[in-house]
Design a protein around this motif. Structure first.
Motif, PDB file in Angstrom:
ATOM      1  N   ALA A  88       0.928  -1.066  -0.156  1.00  0.00           N
ATOM      2  CA  ALA A  88       0.255   0.247   0.413  1.00  0.00           C
ATOM      3  C   ALA A  88       0.957   0.933   0.054  1.00  0.00           C
ATOM      4  O   ALA A  88       2.458   1.178   0.648  1.00  0.00           O
ATOM      5  CB  ALA A  88      -1.090   0.257   1.275  1.00  0.00           C
ATOM      6  N   THR A  89       0.283   2.278   0.018  1.00  0.00           N
ATOM      7  CA  THR A  89       1.241   3.418   0.103  1.00  0.00           C
ATOM      8  C   THR A  89      -0.023   4.736   0.784  1.00  0.00           C
ATOM      9  O   THR A  89      -1.211   3.958   1.541  1.00  0.00           O
ATOM     10  CB  THR A  89       1.157   4.533  -1.119  1.00  0.00           C
ATOM     11  OG1 THR A  89      -0.440   4.972  -1.829  1.00  0.00           O
ATOM     12  CG2 THR A  89       1.699   3.579  -2.278  1.00  0.00           C
ATOM     13  N   GLY A  90       1.186   5.819   1.237  1.00  0.00           N
ATOM     14  CA  GLY A  90       0.002   6.484   1.936  1.00  0.00           C
ATOM     15  C   GLY A  90      -0.301   6.398   3.326  1.00  0.00           C
ATOM     16  O   GLY A  90       0.163   5.495   4.337  1.00  0.00           O
ATOM     17  N   ALA A  91      -1.659   6.866   3.269  1.00  0.00           N
ATOM     18  CA  ALA A  91      -2.197   6.685   4.991  1.00  0.00           C
ATOM     19  C   ALA A  91      -2.500   5.517   5.199  1.00  0.00           C
ATOM     20  O   ALA A  91      -2.525   4.386   6.140  1.00  0.00           O
ATOM     21  CB  ALA A  91      -2.973   7.548   4.923  1.00  0.00           C
ATOM     22  N   ALA A  92      -3.016   4.103   3.942  1.00  0.00           N
ATOM     23  CA  ALA A  92      -3.422   2.982   4.325  1.00  0.00           C
ATOM     24  C   ALA A  92      -2.154   2.542   4.221  1.00  0.00           C
ATOM     25  O   ALA A  92      -1.943   1.798   5.162  1.00  0.00           O
ATOM     26  CB  ALA A  92      -4.034   2.236   2.558  1.00  0.00           C
ATOM     27  N   SER A  93      -0.897   2.628   4.331  1.00  0.00           N
ATOM     28  CA  SER A  93       0.126   2.010   4.584  1.00  0.00           C
ATOM     29  C   SER A  93       0.432   2.559   5.878  1.00  0.00           C
ATOM     30  O   SER A  93       1.069   1.037   6.673  1.00  0.00           O
ATOM     31  CB  SER A  93       1.587   2.160   3.638  1.00  0.00           C
ATOM     32  OG  SER A  93       2.883   1.649   4.080  1.00  0.00           O
ATOM     33  N   GLU A  94       0.640   3.089   6.266  1.00  0.00           N
ATOM     34  CA  GLU A  94       0.987   3.953   7.623  1.00  0.00           C
ATOM     35  C   GLU A  94       0.295   3.199   8.904  1.00  0.00           C
ATOM     36  O   GLU A  94       0.402   2.354   9.842  1.00  0.00           O
ATOM     37  CB  GLU A  94       0.664   5.475   7.519  1.00  0.00           C
ATOM     38  CG  GLU A  94       1.055   5.771   9.467  1.00  0.00           C
ATOM     39  CD  GLU A  94       0.579   7.486   9.213  1.00  0.00           C
ATOM     40  OE1 GLU A  94       0.289   7.679  10.293  1.00  0.00           O
ATOM     41  OE2 GLU A  94      -0.008   8.394   7.862  1.00  0.00           O
ATOM     42  N   VAL A  95      -1.559   3.032   8.229  1.00  0.00           N
ATOM     43  CA  VAL A  95      -2.038   2.689   9.792  1.00  0.00           C
ATOM     44  C   VAL A  95      -2.182   1.244   9.016  1.00  0.00           C
ATOM     45  O   VAL A  95      -2.120   0.625  10.534  1.00  0.00           O
ATOM     46  CB  VAL A  95      -3.434   2.847   8.955  1.00  0.00           C
ATOM     47  CG1 VAL A  95      -3.962   4.381   9.354  1.00  0.00           C
ATOM     48  CG2 VAL A  95      -4.204   2.822   8.088  1.00  0.00           C
ATOM     49  N   LEU A  96      -1.757   0.158   8.514  1.00  0.00           N
ATOM     50  CA  LEU A  96      -1.705  -1.230   8.158  1.00  0.00           C
ATOM     51  C   LEU A  96      -0.642  -1.911   9.382  1.00  0.00           C
ATOM     52  O   LEU A  96      -0.425  -2.196   9.734  1.00  0.00           O
ATOM     53  CB  LEU A  96      -1.846  -1.649   6.898  1.00  0.00           C
ATOM     54  CG  LEU A  96      -3.319  -1.964   5.480  1.00  0.00           C
ATOM     55  CD1 LEU A  96      -2.437  -1.704   4.650  1.00  0.00           C
ATOM     56  CD2 LEU A  96      -4.361  -2.407   6.827  1.00  0.00           C
ATOM     57  N   ALA A  97       1.009  -0.519   8.551  1.00  0.00           N
ATOM     58  CA  ALA A  97       1.747  -0.768   9.133  1.00  0.00           C
ATOM     59  C   ALA A  97       1.497  -1.213  11.212  1.00  0.00           C
ATOM     60  O   ALA A  97       2.478  -1.457  11.743  1.00  0.00           O
ATOM     61  CB  ALA A  97       2.410   0.053   9.180  1.00  0.00           C
ATOM     62  N   ALA A  98       1.076   0.227  11.398  1.00  0.00           N
ATOM     63  CA  ALA A  98       0.354   0.971  12.668  1.00  0.00           C
ATOM     64  C   ALA A  98      -0.219  -0.946  13.393  1.00  0.00           C
ATOM     65  O   ALA A  98      -0.311  -1.102  14.736  1.00  0.00           O
ATOM     66  CB  ALA A  98      -0.364   1.423  13.286  1.00  0.00           C
TER      67      ALA A  98
END
Length: 569
Positions: free
Chosen positions: A81-91
């Motif tokens: 994913a990229t952007g916010a999607a990548s951020e929240v999935l990683a979190a």
């Protein structure tokens, strides 16, 4: 658009044509049959027999392997994913591998509790803790329970729970959506999203905005709408119409599609119909999202959130590591405006390498620039890295959570020592009230409407029950923005908005009328904002601003703005 027939609504949801109200967070129209996520795994029953002592080690291993498998799949999805999607999935993946949660479950297993029961009990222990902390930590309760459900499914040998992949266009209705569900949605098939819970800055809202899917949250009566019923979502008005008139709904959907096509043709730069320049910028969180934003019609970066480099670290990233990160973002927009926000962590986003004090009210605690009070070198090392990364450019730097002119003065001095252009975030109402004094110390300000609204309305921005209060259309919030806009005009200094309010095309026009000179939003929202601005004059924007300041609530404010913009000048 042809919508298949479905049975009428239950009494609980009302009759066909019923309009349900919530908080609109992503403008747009979606019309299609309702789809609901599949059932989550049933929680284990209480009172089960203890696991025999000689089998507890195996049970603990079984749990550990299940949690690791879930974390691995989430990390893999984050990498794709990229952007916010990548951020929240990683979190979310981080929650599945969180040592404290794993230890709490393991302790229960070793005392005889089955793995599923232990996972559920440990989850509720931390859910209670997060809820009491409030703010962004309370928002993570949904994420944690999603991790629990995925682990329970793994333990039972069943497929992971979540949103099914539809084979035709649908509108997704749910109590709430976890990041792992929202991040994988296909905008070509998911034409709208409505949730019973959530707020304007929830993960669902943020990712829906990134994907460009019309979205309404905090729709309290949504539970009575069954799957298969045709629904019309209006993300601007914040409404869900159940079984609307088919011809009227299809016409609205077609009009929205036509408007979307016009938006797609907008390529900037940002300016009103009479030529007033209004920079349309992007919010990003890493180099990858910055390079992706460069493919959109934006003129630079209005908000680079730097905390991702810190939050998951057990030690502070070195100056060299930070320099590489900042340079990757700056290089995505050579010669263009790049605004970097210094570390916004602490309290509800604790740093593992900082000894944070326990706080009764974390949202009002030691966060943002206040961390430097106890450890000034965290800030100075970050500024050193930004200066090194921007040695051949001119990055602008702003500090979060500034409340006084003295704080603005001290931060500006540190920036100027390093040749950086200093600014501050306006998200504490005190800073808005003292905007003239704050602007006397710095070269620019940027309004963070998410926190400004939360603090002005004394309402947790993650609370679905208070979503109407945390609506950025609240007239009290708009009055605070006007104070800042007027101060910027007097000082001749830029005033930006980098909160989620900047992604609303109608509100963007009002913000310009209030004196805002740049708008920074999710890259996917930029074209819609720029296209709307290009169709109105500065005089119309000012008329819309004047109109909303006479209203008493968000709904009437939005209606007043729309009426003012449609009036001839």
């Amino acid at each position: 658009m042809s919508i298949p027939a479905a049975s009428s609504l239950t009494d609980q949801a009302g009759t066909p044509g019923t309009v349900l109200s919530g908080a609109g967070v992503v403008p747009g129209i979606g019309y299609a049959p309702a789809l609901r996520p599949g059932e989550r795994p049933a929680l284990p029953a209480d009172g089960v027999a203890d696991v025999p002592a000689d089998l507890r080690e195996d049970e603990a291993s079984r749990f550990s392997l299940a949690a690791a498998a879930v974390a691995g799949r989430l990390r893999e999805r984050a990498s794709q994913a990229t952007g916010a999607a990548s951020e929240v999935l990683a979190a979310t993946a981080g929650l599945a591998s969180d040592k404290a949660w794993l230890k709490a479950a393991d302790k229960r297993i070793r005392s005889g509790m089955p793995a599923g029961n232990a996972a559920a009990a440990a989850t509720e222990q931390f859910a209670d803790m997060f809820t009491k902390l409030g703010g962004l930590m309370a928002e993570r309760v949904t994420d944690l329970r999603d991790v629990r459900d995925r682990v329970l499914a793994e333990l039972a040998g069943r497929p992971e729970p979540g949103v099914p992949q539809p084979d035709h266009p649908v509108v997704l209705l749910a109590d709430d959506l976890a990041p792992a569900d929202t991040a994988g949605l296909d905008p070509a098939l998911i034409l709208g999203i409505a949730t019973r819970l959530g707020g304007p800055t929830s993960h669902t809202a943020i990712i829906a905005r990134q994907l460009g899917i019309p979205c309404v949250v905090a729709v309290s009566d949504l539970g009575g709408v069954p799957a298969g019923v045709p629904v019309l979502i209006d993300g601007a008005a914040g409404t869900v119409t159940v079984e609307p008139d088919p011809e009227a709904a299809a016409q609205r959907a077609e009009e929205a599609a036509t408007a979307a096509a016009a938006v797609a043709d907008w390529h900037g730069p940002g300016r009103t119909a009479d030529g007033r320049a209004v920079a349309v910028l992007a919010n990003v969180q890493d180099g990858a999202s910055a390079h992706a934003a460069a493919e959109r019609p934006v003129e630079g970066i209005g908000l680079f959130r730097t905390e991702l480099a810190f939050l998951d670290r057990t030690d502070e990233p070195s100056v060299a590591e930070q320099t590489d990160m900042y340079r990757a973002v700056i290089d995505a927009f050579p010669g263009q405006k790049v605004v970097i926000r210094t570390l916004d962590a602490g309290s509800d986003k604790p740093l593992k390498f900082v000894d944070h004090p326990d706080e009764a009210n974390p949202a009002l605690g030691v966060r943002g620039v206040r961390i430097a009070q106890g450890d000034p070198e965290i800030l100075t090392r970050q500024l050193d890295a930004i200066a090194a990364a921007g040695a051949t450019s001119d990055p602008w730097v702003m500090a979060p959570m500034i409340a006084t002119a003295g704080e603005a003065h001290d931060f500006a001095a540190l920036c100027r020592e390093r040749g950086l252009t200093p600014g501050v975030m306006i998200e504490v109402p005190a800073a808005a009230l003292l905007a003239d004094a704050v602007l006397a110390e710095v070269d620019f300000v940027s309004i963070g409407t998410n926190d400004l609204t939360q603090y002005a309305m004394a309402a947790d921005r993650m609370s679905s029950e208070l979503a109407s209060l945390t609506d950025p259309w609240q007239p009290a919030v708009l009055r605070l923005i006007k104070l800042v806009g007027d101060a910027g005009t007097r000082a001749g200094k830029p005033v930006g908005v980098c909160g989620e309010a900047a992604a609303d095309p109608l509100l963007a026009c009002v913000l310009v009328g209030l004196g805002v000179t740049s708008l920074s939003c999710a890259p996917n929202a930029a074209a819609a904002v720029g296209a709307r601005l290009s169709g109105v004059t500065l005089a119309q924007c000012r008329a819309a601003a004047d109109a909303v300041l006479t209203t008493a609530d968000p709904r009437s404010a939005r209606a007043a703005a729309e009426a003012a913009l449609q009036s001839a000048v």
